[in-house]
Design a protein around this motif. Structure first.
Motif, PDB file in Angstrom:
ATOM      1  N   ALA A 103      -5.766  17.487   5.203  1.00  0.00           N
ATOM      2  CA  ALA A 103      -5.089  17.165   3.945  1.00  0.00           C
ATOM      3  C   ALA A 103      -5.354  15.729   3.498  1.00  0.00           C
ATOM      4  O   ALA A 103      -5.380  15.451   2.295  1.00  0.00           O
ATOM      5  N   PHE A 104      -5.557  14.808   4.461  1.00  0.00           N
ATOM      6  CA  PHE A 104      -5.761  13.401   4.126  1.00  0.00           C
ATOM      7  C   PHE A 104      -6.935  12.853   4.933  1.00  0.00           C
ATOM      8  O   PHE A 104      -6.810  12.573   6.122  1.00  0.00           O
ATOM      9  N   GLU A 105      -8.068  12.698   4.243  1.00  0.00           N
ATOM     10  CA  GLU A 105      -9.249  12.128   4.893  1.00  0.00           C
ATOM     11  C   GLU A 105      -8.957  10.712   5.370  1.00  0.00           C
ATOM     12  O   GLU A 105      -9.399  10.297   6.439  1.00  0.00           O
TER      13      GLU A 105
ATOM     14  N   PHE B 188       0.831  -1.204   0.000  1.00  0.00           N
ATOM     15  CA  PHE B 188       0.000   0.000   0.000  1.00  0.00           C
ATOM     16  C   PHE B 188       0.868   1.257   0.000  1.00  0.00           C
ATOM     17  O   PHE B 188       0.601   2.215  -0.731  1.00  0.00           O
ATOM     18  N   TYR B 189       1.930   1.249   0.803  1.00  0.00           N
ATOM     19  CA  TYR B 189       2.797   2.425   0.932  1.00  0.00           C
ATOM     20  C   TYR B 189       3.541   2.709  -0.372  1.00  0.00           C
ATOM     21  O   TYR B 189       3.520   3.838  -0.890  1.00  0.00           O
ATOM     22  N   TYR B 190       4.194   1.711  -0.920  1.00  0.00           N
ATOM     23  CA  TYR B 190       4.983   1.939  -2.131  1.00  0.00           C
ATOM     24  C   TYR B 190       4.103   2.133  -3.367  1.00  0.00           C
ATOM     25  O   TYR B 190       4.460   2.887  -4.283  1.00  0.00           O
ATOM     26  N   ASN B 191       2.968   1.461  -3.418  1.00  0.00           N
ATOM     27  CA  ASN B 191       2.095   1.560  -4.589  1.00  0.00           C
ATOM     28  C   ASN B 191       1.138   2.745  -4.504  1.00  0.00           C
ATOM     29  O   ASN B 191       1.181   3.657  -5.340  1.00  0.00           O
ATOM     30  N   GLN B 192       0.280   2.772  -3.482  1.00  0.00           N
ATOM     31  CA  GLN B 192      -0.768   3.780  -3.418  1.00  0.00           C
ATOM     32  C   GLN B 192      -0.255   5.130  -2.915  1.00  0.00           C
ATOM     33  O   GLN B 192      -0.740   6.169  -3.347  1.00  0.00           O
ATOM     34  N   VAL B 193       0.722   5.119  -2.011  1.00  0.00           N
ATOM     35  CA  VAL B 193       1.210   6.367  -1.423  1.00  0.00           C
ATOM     36  C   VAL B 193       2.346   6.975  -2.244  1.00  0.00           C
ATOM     37  O   VAL B 193       2.338   8.169  -2.562  1.00  0.00           O
TER      38      VAL B 193
ATOM     39  N   GLN C 159      -3.923   6.935   6.205  1.00  0.00           N
ATOM     40  CA  GLN C 159      -2.919   5.985   5.722  1.00  0.00           C
ATOM     41  C   GLN C 159      -2.334   6.395   4.364  1.00  0.00           C
ATOM     42  O   GLN C 159      -1.376   5.784   3.890  1.00  0.00           O
ATOM     43  N   LEU C 160      -2.888   7.450   3.755  1.00  0.00           N
ATOM     44  CA  LEU C 160      -2.360   7.970   2.490  1.00  0.00           C
ATOM     45  C   LEU C 160      -1.348   9.087   2.705  1.00  0.00           C
ATOM     46  O   LEU C 160      -0.783   9.611   1.740  1.00  0.00           O
ATOM     47  N   ASP C 161      -1.085   9.457   3.935  1.00  0.00           N
ATOM     48  CA  ASP C 161      -0.148  10.536   4.254  1.00  0.00           C
ATOM     49  C   ASP C 161       1.282   9.990   4.268  1.00  0.00           C
ATOM     50  O   ASP C 161       1.651   9.223   5.160  1.00  0.00           O
ATOM     51  N   PRO C 162       2.121  10.380   3.310  1.00  0.00           N
ATOM     52  CA  PRO C 162       3.478   9.819   3.256  1.00  0.00           C
ATOM     53  C   PRO C 162       4.362  10.205   4.435  1.00  0.00           C
ATOM     54  O   PRO C 162       5.289   9.467   4.789  1.00  0.00           O
TER      55      PRO C 162
END
Length: 507
Positions: A203-205, A60-65, A208-211
């Motif tokens: 900034a991030f609803e 999830f981190y490397y792909n989506q974020v 888990q999308l916050d890098p």
């Protein structure tokens, strides 16, 4: 009586070492205290923190974020898994043959692995590069380092568990306790993540999308890993004098490692158990790797609700682990290892089927969330039986191997188990990453469910739900070939006891 017998054997030479340590071990097992068990179990928290994070967040981190393609993520993880597959038997053979009066066969590795593993884990989630090729190389390198240093710890730790007791049912209890602390590590991973670092913001609803949240999150878990590893090693250090030492000098080479592995795979039950567990690891790992995708975009679970949903499976597993010793006394381990994954699949796939049959509550509601929790909780009960059964079966196989060859090689057998455990997340992440590209997942652009086409969400749900059935049929077929029963193990224990009680004059 036992202490006098030990004195009588003292000084008779290396050939009597096995007999003496076996008697001391018997005395120790009968007096094994709860604090000693607790210290051993605590060590499972570290591996669980690493496995849960890599299984849930790495793809999830490397792909989506960060925006790295799912295929490149999958390729990087496969490379790490292949190299890690080599490290497991090497570490098992090294641990089995290591000779140290001060540290024993296992403890020195447990102490040494903690800091390097924690640093590798931290940098895995704190890349200092941003280009596509840079992220790919970074993911490959630090995935490999994190996995190898964890192997340096986890294989000796698990192998030591097989030396704590020889009792058929007590081993189930030991593995169940280790599993409970593994679940504690899983819950800590979720709680620290979503309770502290991945909270919703303007900034991030979906936090888990916050890098920027991942580096401090990884640093916190890294510190916990070091603490729990050292606590486990320190709390079990008093067992070192009574644990077995190998005969002769350590002879470690590619040939010797390969020979150890080949000898292990000559065991009929071991071959089929490992093959079946590797196959079954894939769908479990895929479900874990795509859990955040399904929860965030398909089931429309908010960041605040996500810990509740994620906790369902491990909480169910705790209940399952508590029941495991009772179930194990009534059902053969072979039957449990066959039926438990099928039950887990049923509870994993049914919510998707109910949704597309228009029988599911409105998404985003409390009713929908609670129903998801119940299905995942019940699936966790079933999944726990699989983990306990496999761990206990490997210890039984080690006894059979000892009887057939005269060698204690817990490290080799549990090295295979460690690989299967890591394969759950590794292979699952790889397969999940490739699948995301195949269904044209909107990498790095999707922030909420409305950003994803309905057709793409359908493909995601099918692949991470009912589609997992394809992996289960060959796995169950493999498990059917396992032949070590409760009665056969009792006979093995009697034969080992008779062999190890040979008088000194006959050694």
């Amino acid at each position: 009586m036992q202490s006098k017998t030990l004195q009588r054997y003292d000084g008779l030479g290396e050939d009597c070492e096995y007999v003496a340590t076996s008697l001391k071990k018997e005395e120790r097992m009968n007096k094994l205290s709860f604090p000693t068990k607790l210290a051993y179990w605590v060590g499972q928290v570290a591996e669980s923190l690493k496995n849960t994070t890599l299984g849930l967040f790495l793809l999830f981190y490397y792909n989506q974020v960060l925006g790295l393609s799912g295929t490149l993520c999958g390729l990087a993880i496969v490379i790490a898994i292949v190299l890690d597959a080599v490290s497991d038997p090497v570490m098992g053979s090294l641990s089995d043959g290591w000779k140290s009066k001060r540290w024993g066969r296992r403890h020195g590795f447990m102490y040494a692995a903690a800091i390097p593993m924690a640093l590798s884990f931290f940098f895995l989630f704190n890349p200092l590069v941003s280009s596509t090729i840079g992220l790919f190389i970074w993911l490959v390198v630090f995935s490999i380092l994190t996995r190898i240093f964890m192997t340096l710890y986890s294989v000796p730790h698990m192998a030591m568990g097989a030396e704590i007791t020889d009792d058929y049912h007590e081993r189930t209890s030991i593995v169940a306790g280790r599993g409970i602390f593994g679940i504690i590590g899983t819950l800590l991973t979720y709680g620290i993540g979503f309770g502290i670092f991945f909270k919703s913001s303007e900034a991030f609803e979906n936090g888990q999308l916050d890098p920027s949240a991942y580096a401090p999150y990884a640093a916190t878990l890294a510190v916990l890993m070091v603490i729990t590893i050292w606590l486990s090693a320190w709390g079990t250090r008093h067992l070192i004098p009574s644990m077995k030492q190998p005969k002769g000098a350590l002879k470690l080479s590619i040939r010797s490692v390969f020979s150890d592995v080949m000898v292990a795979f000559q065991n009929h039950s071991f071959r089929w158990l490992v093959l079946g567990f590797v196959i079954i690891s894939t769908p479990v790992g895929v479900a874990a790797a795509l859990h955040l995708y399904k929860g965030t975009f398909f089931w429309q679970v908010s960041s605040a609700q996500m810990p509740f949903l994620l906790a369902a499976t491990p909480l169910g597993s705790v209940f399952g682990l508590i029941l495991a010793p009772l179930i194990g006394r009534r059902i053969q381990k072979k039957e449990l290892v066959m039926w438990s994954p099928m039950l887990w699949l049923f509870f994993t796939a049914t919510p998707v089927c109910l949704f597309y049959a228009d029988l599911w509550p409105t998404l985003g509601t409390t009713t929908s969330l609670f129903t998801l929790f119940l299905f995942a909780f019940t699936g966790g009960i079933a999944l726990a039986q699989l983990g306990v059964s496999v761990g206990s079966m490997l210890a039984d196989i080690a006894d059979e191997h000892d009887l057939n060859t005269g060698q204690r090689q817990e490290g080799v057998f549990f090295g295979a188990s460690a690989f299967c455990s890591k394969a759950t997340g590794g292979i699952g992440n790889a397969v999940g990453g490739i699948a995301l590209d195949l269904i044209n997942w909107p990498t790095a652009t999707a922030k909420v469910a409305a950003d994803v086409p309905a057709e793409t969400l359908f493909k995601l749900a099918m692949f991470a739900g009912p589609g997992l059935l394809l992996f289960f049929i060959p796995a169950v077929w493999c498990f059917k070939h396992y032949s070590l029963t409760r009665e056969r193990h009792a006979s093995i224990q009697q034969e080992l006891a008779a062999r190890n009680s040979v008088p000194a004059s006959e050694v």
